[in-house]
Design a protein around this motif. Structure first.
Motif, PDB file in Angstrom:
ATOM      1  N   GLU A   1       0.830  -1.207   0.000  1.00 35.71           N
ATOM      2  CA  GLU A   1       0.000   0.000   0.000  1.00 35.71           C
ATOM      3  C   GLU A   1       0.866   1.259   0.000  1.00 35.71           C
ATOM      4  OE1 GLU A   1      -3.728   1.963   2.436  1.00 35.71           O
ATOM      5  OE2 GLU A   1      -2.539   0.419   3.421  1.00 35.71           O
ATOM      6  N   ARG A   2       1.908   1.268   0.812  1.00 30.80           N
ATOM      7  CA  ARG A   2       2.804   2.425   0.874  1.00 30.80           C
ATOM      8  C   ARG A   2       3.546   2.625  -0.446  1.00 30.80           C
ATOM      9  NH1 ARG A   2       4.878   1.270   6.921  1.00 30.80           N
ATOM     10  NH2 ARG A   2       3.052   2.117   7.982  1.00 30.80           N
TER      11      ARG A   2
ATOM     12  N   ASP B   1       1.197   4.239  -2.699  1.00 35.64           N
ATOM     13  CA  ASP B   1       1.077   5.659  -2.368  1.00 35.64           C
ATOM     14  C   ASP B   1       2.234   6.454  -2.959  1.00 35.64           C
ATOM     15  OD1 ASP B   1      -1.271   5.380  -0.888  1.00 35.64           O
ATOM     16  OD2 ASP B   1      -0.222   5.200   1.037  1.00 35.64           O
TER      17      ASP B   1
ATOM     18  N   GLU C   1      -2.731   3.330  -7.952  1.00 37.97           N
ATOM     19  CA  GLU C   1      -3.956   3.022  -7.216  1.00 37.97           C
ATOM     20  C   GLU C   1      -4.213   1.518  -7.110  1.00 37.97           C
ATOM     21  OE1 GLU C   1      -7.263   5.240  -8.735  1.00 37.97           O
ATOM     22  OE2 GLU C   1      -6.261   7.158  -8.400  1.00 37.97           O
TER      23      GLU C   1
ATOM     24  N   GLN D   1      -2.100   0.171  -4.350  1.00 35.55           N
ATOM     25  CA  GLN D   1      -2.675   0.593  -3.077  1.00 35.55           C
ATOM     26  C   GLN D   1      -3.840  -0.323  -2.696  1.00 35.55           C
ATOM     27  OE1 GLN D   1      -3.617   4.613  -4.305  1.00 35.55           O
ATOM     28  NE2 GLN D   1      -2.205   5.451  -2.776  1.00 35.55           N
TER      29      GLN D   1
ATOM     30  N   THR E   1      -4.201  -2.885   0.503  1.00 35.12           N
ATOM     31  CA  THR E   1      -5.319  -2.797   1.445  1.00 35.12           C
ATOM     32  C   THR E   1      -6.054  -4.131   1.525  1.00 35.12           C
ATOM     33  OG1 THR E   1      -5.576  -0.437   0.969  1.00 35.12           O
ATOM     34  CG2 THR E   1      -7.443  -1.549   1.980  1.00 35.12           C
TER      35      THR E   1
END
Length: 60
Positions: A20-21, A24, A29, A32, A36
């Motif tokens: 996820e990082r 980012d 996306e 990310q 998640t």
């Protein structure tokens, strides 16, 4: 919950956070979302293990 399950779930959660990082940082996306999702999956696994532990405790 066995120690192996705890470690495995924590590793999955950590991998999801890292993904996820990275998403980012790169404005990706999809990455990310995958990160998640991996974190959520690890959380569900941990919850399932907690339920199993509780059921074992009730049987005692």
């Amino acid at each position: 919950m066995g120690i192996g399950d705890k470690v495995s779930n924590k590793v999955d959660e950590t991998k999801g956070k890292a993904k996820e990082r990275a998403g980012d940082a790169t404005d990706n996306e999809q990455m990310q979302a995958e990160g998640t999702a991996e974190q959520s999956e690890a959380s569900v696994k941990q919850s399932g293990e907690h339920v199993k532990d509780a059921a074992k405790d009730i049987k005692k």
